[in-house]
Write an enzyme that holds these catalytic residues in place. Structure first.
Site, PDB file in Angstrom:
ATOM      1  N   ASN A   1       0.857  -1.181   0.000  1.00  0.00           N
ATOM      2  CA  ASN A   1       0.000   0.000   0.000  1.00  0.00           C
ATOM      3  C   ASN A   1       0.896   1.235   0.000  1.00  0.00           C
ATOM      4  O   ASN A   1       1.497   1.567   1.015  1.00  0.00           O
ATOM      5  CB  ASN A   1      -0.882  -0.031   1.261  1.00  0.00           C
ATOM      6  CG  ASN A   1      -1.702   1.235   1.423  1.00  0.00           C
ATOM      7  OD1 ASN A   1      -1.834   2.032   0.495  1.00  0.00           O
ATOM      8  ND2 ASN A   1      -2.265   1.421   2.610  1.00  0.00           N
ATOM      9  N   TRP A   2       0.975   1.886  -1.147  1.00  0.00           N
ATOM     10  CA  TRP A   2       1.883   3.042  -1.269  1.00  0.00           C
ATOM     11  C   TRP A   2       1.310   4.286  -0.590  1.00  0.00           C
ATOM     12  O   TRP A   2       2.002   5.291  -0.458  1.00  0.00           O
ATOM     13  CB  TRP A   2       2.161   3.347  -2.748  1.00  0.00           C
ATOM     14  CG  TRP A   2       2.930   2.292  -3.479  1.00  0.00           C
ATOM     15  CD1 TRP A   2       3.274   1.038  -3.029  1.00  0.00           C
ATOM     16  CD2 TRP A   2       3.464   2.390  -4.809  1.00  0.00           C
ATOM     17  NE1 TRP A   2       3.976   0.363  -3.997  1.00  0.00           N
ATOM     18  CE2 TRP A   2       4.106   1.169  -5.105  1.00  0.00           C
ATOM     19  CE3 TRP A   2       3.447   3.394  -5.791  1.00  0.00           C
ATOM     20  CZ2 TRP A   2       4.732   0.920  -6.330  1.00  0.00           C
ATOM     21  CZ3 TRP A   2       4.069   3.147  -7.010  1.00  0.00           C
ATOM     22  CH2 TRP A   2       4.707   1.925  -7.268  1.00  0.00           C
ATOM     23  N   LYS A   3       0.059   4.251  -0.244  1.00  0.00           N
ATOM     24  CA  LYS A   3      -0.622   5.409   0.376  1.00  0.00           C
ATOM     25  C   LYS A   3      -0.446   6.654  -0.516  1.00  0.00           C
ATOM     26  O   LYS A   3      -0.357   6.529  -1.725  1.00  0.00           O
ATOM     27  CB  LYS A   3      -0.109   5.650   1.797  1.00  0.00           C
ATOM     28  CG  LYS A   3      -0.114   4.377   2.645  1.00  0.00           C
ATOM     29  CD  LYS A   3       0.068   4.652   4.095  1.00  0.00           C
ATOM     30  CE  LYS A   3       0.186   3.336   4.851  1.00  0.00           C
ATOM     31  NZ  LYS A   3       0.129   3.476   6.275  1.00  0.00           N
TER      32      LYS A   3
ATOM     33  N   HIS B   1      -9.296   0.902   5.064  1.00  0.00           N
ATOM     34  CA  HIS B   1      -8.017   1.086   5.764  1.00  0.00           C
ATOM     35  C   HIS B   1      -8.257   1.992   6.981  1.00  0.00           C
ATOM     36  O   HIS B   1      -9.072   2.923   6.917  1.00  0.00           O
ATOM     37  CB  HIS B   1      -6.992   1.716   4.813  1.00  0.00           C
ATOM     38  CG  HIS B   1      -5.606   1.699   5.376  1.00  0.00           C
ATOM     39  ND1 HIS B   1      -5.172   2.602   6.315  1.00  0.00           N
ATOM     40  CD2 HIS B   1      -4.564   0.856   5.142  1.00  0.00           C
ATOM     41  CE1 HIS B   1      -3.911   2.321   6.633  1.00  0.00           C
ATOM     42  NE2 HIS B   1      -3.519   1.267   5.940  1.00  0.00           N
TER      43      HIS B   1
ATOM     44  N   GLY C   1       2.634   1.986  10.731  1.00  0.00           N
ATOM     45  CA  GLY C   1       3.560   3.102  10.558  1.00  0.00           C
ATOM     46  C   GLY C   1       4.306   3.478  11.827  1.00  0.00           C
ATOM     47  O   GLY C   1       4.936   4.530  11.895  1.00  0.00           O
TER      48      GLY C   1
ATOM     49  N   GLU D   1      -6.683   4.397   8.122  1.00  0.00           N
ATOM     50  CA  GLU D   1      -6.495   5.831   7.858  1.00  0.00           C
ATOM     51  C   GLU D   1      -7.752   6.423   7.226  1.00  0.00           C
ATOM     52  O   GLU D   1      -8.099   7.578   7.466  1.00  0.00           O
ATOM     53  CB  GLU D   1      -5.261   6.033   6.958  1.00  0.00           C
ATOM     54  CG  GLU D   1      -3.979   5.812   7.751  1.00  0.00           C
ATOM     55  CD  GLU D   1      -2.811   5.300   6.929  1.00  0.00           C
ATOM     56  OE1 GLU D   1      -2.844   5.374   5.693  1.00  0.00           O
ATOM     57  OE2 GLU D   1      -1.840   4.799   7.555  1.00  0.00           O
TER      58      GLU D   1
ATOM     59  N   SER E   1       3.625  -2.433  10.247  1.00  0.00           N
ATOM     60  CA  SER E   1       5.090  -2.427  10.343  1.00  0.00           C
ATOM     61  C   SER E   1       5.722  -3.754   9.921  1.00  0.00           C
ATOM     62  O   SER E   1       6.681  -4.218  10.543  1.00  0.00           O
ATOM     63  CB  SER E   1       5.540  -2.025  11.749  1.00  0.00           C
ATOM     64  OG  SER E   1       5.100  -0.708  12.027  1.00  0.00           O
TER      65      SER E   1
ATOM     66  N   GLU F   1      -5.084  -5.312  10.762  1.00  0.00           N
ATOM     67  CA  GLU F   1      -4.061  -4.283  10.950  1.00  0.00           C
ATOM     68  C   GLU F   1      -4.320  -3.550  12.262  1.00  0.00           C
ATOM     69  O   GLU F   1      -5.136  -2.617  12.303  1.00  0.00           O
ATOM     70  CB  GLU F   1      -4.118  -3.277   9.807  1.00  0.00           C
ATOM     71  CG  GLU F   1      -3.876  -3.870   8.444  1.00  0.00           C
ATOM     72  CD  GLU F   1      -3.341  -2.827   7.490  1.00  0.00           C
ATOM     73  OE1 GLU F   1      -2.221  -2.995   7.013  1.00  0.00           O
ATOM     74  OE2 GLU F   1      -4.036  -1.816   7.246  1.00  0.00           O
TER      75      GLU F   1
END
Ligand code: PEP
Length: 251
Positions: free
Chosen positions: A8-10, A94, A172, A96, A212, A166
């Site tokens: 996932n490159w975000k 996700h 992160g 976020e 992570s 997650e």
């Protein structure tokens, strides 16, 4: 079960950086076809990078989807658009997006059903906050997210879903769940899926871990019986590190 490793490159990489990353990754994972390897770049790069992935075995994933087909929904992207740009998978819910963009279990569910209608494979994310973990509410929180996110799903459609566990406190932060902590939750998710769906399908449903994940912890994570892959954020932005994750060796 065939493992799924998704990057996932975000909101990272411009087009040139995305091209460089894909070209490097393509070489590094060439011939390594025992794993489903998927990348999720920003929307703006999907179409271009899809062409670069042709024949590589790496598949394209979006970071989000909207459930309507088309119309006056400024800023949104439909399943049809994602498919036409080259996507085969989509990350949904996700943490976020739940935290910053108001996603709820109900919107996650609408997106999961919309993705399936378009032939996209959802990677549905669930996970507890640190407060929930410390209050011993991890399993309750995660199972409720899974149940609501998958509401209305037919038994066979489950086969196309990956559930990504997650823990929010591990995303992160450099703080990974221990393999035992992750396995406990994955095992509970699997148990819930057995209650809700047909057993033969549940056996084939991938439950992947995110938080992570790095080259130096993937091997122990993948040794757990109910960890069927990984959703990787930061480490997916470095071709060699991500390739190392794709080439994990369970220990
Ligand atoms: C993620 O974004 O899904 C994630 C797990 O990020 P990271 O690997 O950077 O913790």
């Amino acid at each position: 079960m065939r493992p799924l490793i998704a990057g996932n490159w975000k909101m990272n990489t411009d087009l040139k950086q995305g091209v460089d990353l894909v070209l490097a990754l393509r070489d590094l994972v060439k011939g390594h076809d025992s794993v489903d390897c998927v990348i999720a770049p920003p929307f703006t790069a999907i179409h271009h990078l899809s062409h670069l992935l042709a024949g590589s075995g790496i598949e394209m994933c979006a970071q989000d989807i909207f459930w309507e087909k088309s119309g006056a929904y400024t800023g949104e992207i439909s399943g049809e658009m994602l498919v036409s740009a080259g996507c085969r998978h989509v990350i949904i819910g996700h943490s976020e997006r739940r935290q910053f963009f108001g996603e709820t279990d109900e919107t996650v569910n609408k997106k999961v059903l919309a993705a399936l209608r378009h032939g996209l494979k959802p990677i549905m994310c669930v996970g507890e906050s640190l407060d929930e973990r410390e209050a011993n509410k991890t399993i309750q929180t995660v199972c409720s997210q899974v149940k609501k996110g998958l509401a209305g799903l037919s038994g066979t459609a489950l086969r196309d879903i990956a559930v990504a566990y997650e823990p929010i406190w591990a995303i992160g932060t450099g703080r990974t769940a221990t393999p035992q902590q992750a396995e406990e939750v994955h095992n509970s998710i699997r148990g819930l899926l057995y209650e809700l769906f047909d057993g033969a399908t549940v056996k084939e449903t991938r439950i992947i871990y995110g938080g992570s994940v790095k080259g130096d912890n993937i091997d122990v994570l993948m040794a757990q019986p109910n960890i069927d892959g990984a959703l990787v954020g930061g480490a997916s932005l470095k071709a060699d590190e991500f390739a190392r994750i794709v080439k994990f060796q369970p220990v």
